[in-house]
Design a protein around this motif. Structure first.
Motif, mmCIF file in Angstrom:
data_model
loop_
_atom_site.group_PDB
_atom_site.id
_atom_site.type_symbol
_atom_site.label_atom_id
_atom_site.label_comp_id
_atom_site.label_asym_id
_atom_site.label_seq_id
_atom_site.Cartn_x
_atom_site.Cartn_y
_atom_site.Cartn_z
ATOM 1 N N SER A 35 0.738 -1.181 0.014
ATOM 2 C CA SER A 35 0.038 0.080 -0.187
ATOM 3 C C SER A 35 0.848 1.178 0.051
ATOM 4 C CB SER A 35 -0.997 -0.040 1.307
ATOM 5 O OG SER A 35 -1.325 1.303 1.284
ATOM 6 N N GLY A 36 0.500 2.380 -0.560
ATOM 7 C CA GLY A 36 0.866 3.525 -0.431
ATOM 8 C C GLY A 36 0.419 4.372 0.941
ATOM 9 N N GLY A 37 0.899 5.477 0.990
ATOM 10 C CA GLY A 37 0.275 6.349 2.265
ATOM 11 C C GLY A 37 1.261 6.039 3.371
ATOM 12 N N GLY A 38 1.077 7.043 4.499
ATOM 13 C CA GLY A 38 2.085 7.082 5.470
ATOM 14 C C GLY A 38 1.963 5.876 6.478
ATOM 15 N N THR A 39 0.813 5.289 6.789
ATOM 16 C CA THR A 39 0.565 4.279 7.750
ATOM 17 C C THR A 39 1.723 3.155 7.420
ATOM 18 O OG1 THR A 39 -1.459 5.048 8.036
ATOM 19 C CG2 THR A 39 -0.969 2.993 9.063
ATOM 20 N N ASP A 69 -1.946 0.806 -5.745
ATOM 21 C CA ASP A 69 -2.337 2.174 -6.201
ATOM 22 C C ASP A 69 -1.231 2.864 -6.470
ATOM 23 O OD1 ASP A 69 -2.254 3.027 -3.650
ATOM 24 O OD2 ASP A 69 -3.395 4.708 -4.096
ATOM 25 N N ARG A 72 0.298 7.209 -7.282
ATOM 26 C CA ARG A 72 -0.050 8.347 -7.756
ATOM 27 C C ARG A 72 0.709 8.712 -8.780
ATOM 28 N NH1 ARG A 72 1.924 9.914 -1.737
ATOM 29 N NH2 ARG A 72 0.236 9.027 -0.553
ATOM 30 N N ASN A 79 4.423 6.419 -4.396
ATOM 31 C CA ASN A 79 4.158 5.208 -3.536
ATOM 32 C C ASN A 79 5.539 4.347 -3.613
ATOM 33 O OD1 ASN A 79 1.973 6.296 -2.443
ATOM 34 N ND2 ASN A 79 0.794 5.106 -3.727
ATOM 35 N N GLY A 102 -4.594 0.630 2.888
ATOM 36 C CA GLY A 102 -4.749 1.560 3.938
ATOM 37 C C GLY A 102 -6.238 1.943 3.937
ATOM 38 N N LEU A 103 -6.399 2.969 4.780
ATOM 39 C CA LEU A 103 -7.800 3.663 4.873
ATOM 40 C C LEU A 103 -7.656 5.260 5.105
ATOM 41 C CD1 LEU A 103 -10.805 2.778 4.957
ATOM 42 C CD2 LEU A 103 -10.521 3.034 7.485
ATOM 43 N N HIS A 139 -11.607 6.189 1.514
ATOM 44 C CA HIS A 139 -10.958 5.584 0.366
ATOM 45 C C HIS A 139 -9.969 4.588 0.687
ATOM 46 C CE1 HIS A 139 -7.707 8.408 0.829
ATOM 47 N NE2 HIS A 139 -6.874 7.425 0.038
ATOM 48 N N ALA A 162 -6.785 2.084 -1.226
ATOM 49 C CA ALA A 162 -5.994 2.115 -2.608
ATOM 50 C C ALA A 162 -6.458 3.412 -3.117
ATOM 51 C CB ALA A 162 -6.284 1.147 -3.228
ATOM 52 N N TYR A 201 -7.142 14.347 -1.804
ATOM 53 C CA TYR A 201 -7.044 13.822 -0.542
ATOM 54 C C TYR A 201 -5.704 14.377 0.119
ATOM 55 C CZ TYR A 201 -6.739 10.614 3.684
ATOM 56 O OH TYR A 201 -6.785 9.885 4.860
ATOM 57 N N ARG A 243 -2.571 15.554 -1.657
ATOM 58 C CA ARG A 243 -1.671 14.427 -2.438
ATOM 59 C C ARG A 243 -1.932 14.530 -3.876
ATOM 60 N NH1 ARG A 243 -2.270 9.328 1.855
ATOM 61 N NH2 ARG A 243 -1.091 10.336 3.544
ATOM 62 N N ARG A 258 -4.479 9.146 -10.110
ATOM 63 C CA ARG A 258 -4.141 7.879 -9.619
ATOM 64 C C ARG A 258 -4.510 6.526 -10.534
ATOM 65 N NH1 ARG A 258 -4.321 8.060 -3.895
ATOM 66 N NH2 ARG A 258 -4.001 10.408 -3.214
ATOM 67 N N LYS A 315 -8.588 8.384 11.795
ATOM 68 C CA LYS A 315 -9.523 7.286 11.022
ATOM 69 C C LYS A 315 -10.646 6.542 11.864
ATOM 70 C CE LYS A 315 -6.077 7.736 7.944
ATOM 71 N NZ LYS A 315 -4.824 6.614 7.650
HETATM 72 C C1 6PG Z 1 -2.169 6.342 -1.459
HETATM 73 C C2 6PG Z 1 -2.799 5.227 -0.819
HETATM 74 C C3 6PG Z 1 -3.915 5.470 -0.039
HETATM 75 C C4 6PG Z 1 -3.654 5.569 1.387
HETATM 76 C C5 6PG Z 1 -4.609 6.292 2.128
HETATM 77 C C6 6PG Z 1 -4.235 6.456 3.728
HETATM 78 O O1 6PG Z 1 -1.456 6.338 -2.650
HETATM 79 O O2 6PG Z 1 -2.302 7.686 -1.195
HETATM 80 O O3 6PG Z 1 -2.378 3.961 -1.203
HETATM 81 O O4 6PG Z 1 -5.000 4.647 -0.171
HETATM 82 O O5 6PG Z 1 -3.582 4.159 1.825
HETATM 83 O O6 6PG Z 1 -4.894 7.635 1.906
HETATM 84 O O7 6PG Z 1 -3.011 7.006 3.952
HETATM 85 P P1 6PG Z 1 -2.252 7.246 5.318
HETATM 86 O O8 6PG Z 1 -1.876 5.807 5.666
HETATM 87 O O9 6PG Z 1 -1.449 8.315 4.898
HETATM 88 O O10 6PG Z 1 -3.213 7.819 6.007
#
Ligand code: 6PG
Length: 241
Positions: free
Chosen positions: A42-46, A74, A76, A86, A144-145, A150, A152, A173, A176, A180, A203
């Protein structure tokens, strides 16, 4: 085993540790049973905390990286070396530290026009399909969520478009990049296991809705993730829960 489970960890650090341990267990099991471990990151920070842990010497030495194939859920639409990519984020904290064959790493291409990139990635996923399948059957999908619900790049209100394995999407979002490329439920739902990693109080509402009584995939995209022959594990911290 239950099809949908919730695991609550004390805080974000414990969550990352629990995920890293789970990843290693699943990798060992998949390699033992099927000779390879297909993972969608997954992307995102988590997940970055957990990726960092996997890169630490004590862990990275026991992970069978030679048999691990990495994909992304997914991306960007930015160049691969952009700080918002990502792929690049995972590269910096994990991939650049591990001994994985470059041919095992399959980022979503962003050097083609978006629709062509989506088609090319669908071909990549097909090339890993088992006999009779249209897409790779992932051993693990990490998702992630967003606080808007959303997952992915499956954003609320767009479910009518989730028919191809990989599609382009638009979603704003947290500032960012909004264009996508994303896998869709038909691709994710072939997985053996999907892990949602969710951390932080911002969240909580989205998590509650995602797992709530009201079932509406258009409003709560994560509800569309239901592997036909696999399970969903929600790994969350107390603040999110
Ligand atoms: C992305 C993601 C996206 C991400 C969520 C949560 O490319 O941004 O894959 O789905 O998982 O936005 O992001 P955080 O973990 O940063 O809260």
């Amino acid at each position: 085993m239950k099809k949908n489970q919730l695991q609550i960890e004390e805080n974000a650090e414990k969550l990352a540790e629990a995920f890293a341990a789970h990843f290693i267990r699943l990798a060992e099991e998949a390699v033992r049973e099927r000779g390879r471990f297909l993972v969608v990151l997954s992307g995102g920070g988590t997940p970055l905390k957990a990726y960092r842990l996997l890169a630490e010497t004590s862990r990275r030495q026991i992970v069978p990286w030679q048999q691990i194939y990495l994909f992304w859920g997914d991306e960007r639409y930015v160049p691969q070396d952009d700080a918002q990519s990502n792929f690049r984020q995972a590269y910096e904290v994990l991939l650049s530290h591990i001994d994985i064959p470059p041919g095992n790493i399959h980022p979503i291409p962003t050097n083609l026009p978006p629709a062509a990139a989506a088609r090319a990635y669908a071909e990549t996923l097909r090339s890993f399909a088992e006999a009779g399948q249209i897409c790779a059957r992932f051993d693990l999908v990490v998702l992630g969520l967003g606080h808007d619900g959303h997952t992915a790049s499956l954003f609320p209100g767009q479910s009518a478009r989730w028919d191809q394995l990989v599609i382009t999407a638009e979603g704003s979002y947290d500032g960012r990049p909004s264009t996508r490329i994303t896998l869709t439920p038909p691709a994710f739902n072939l997985a053996r296991e999907v892990v949602f990693l969710v951390s932080g109080a911002t969240k909580a509402e989205a998590l509650h809705a995602a797992r709530g009584e009201i079932r509406d995939v258009n409003r709560f995209p994560s509800q569309a993730i239901k592997p036909a022959d696999g399970r969903v594990l929600w790994m969350v911290d107390k603040a999110a829960a």
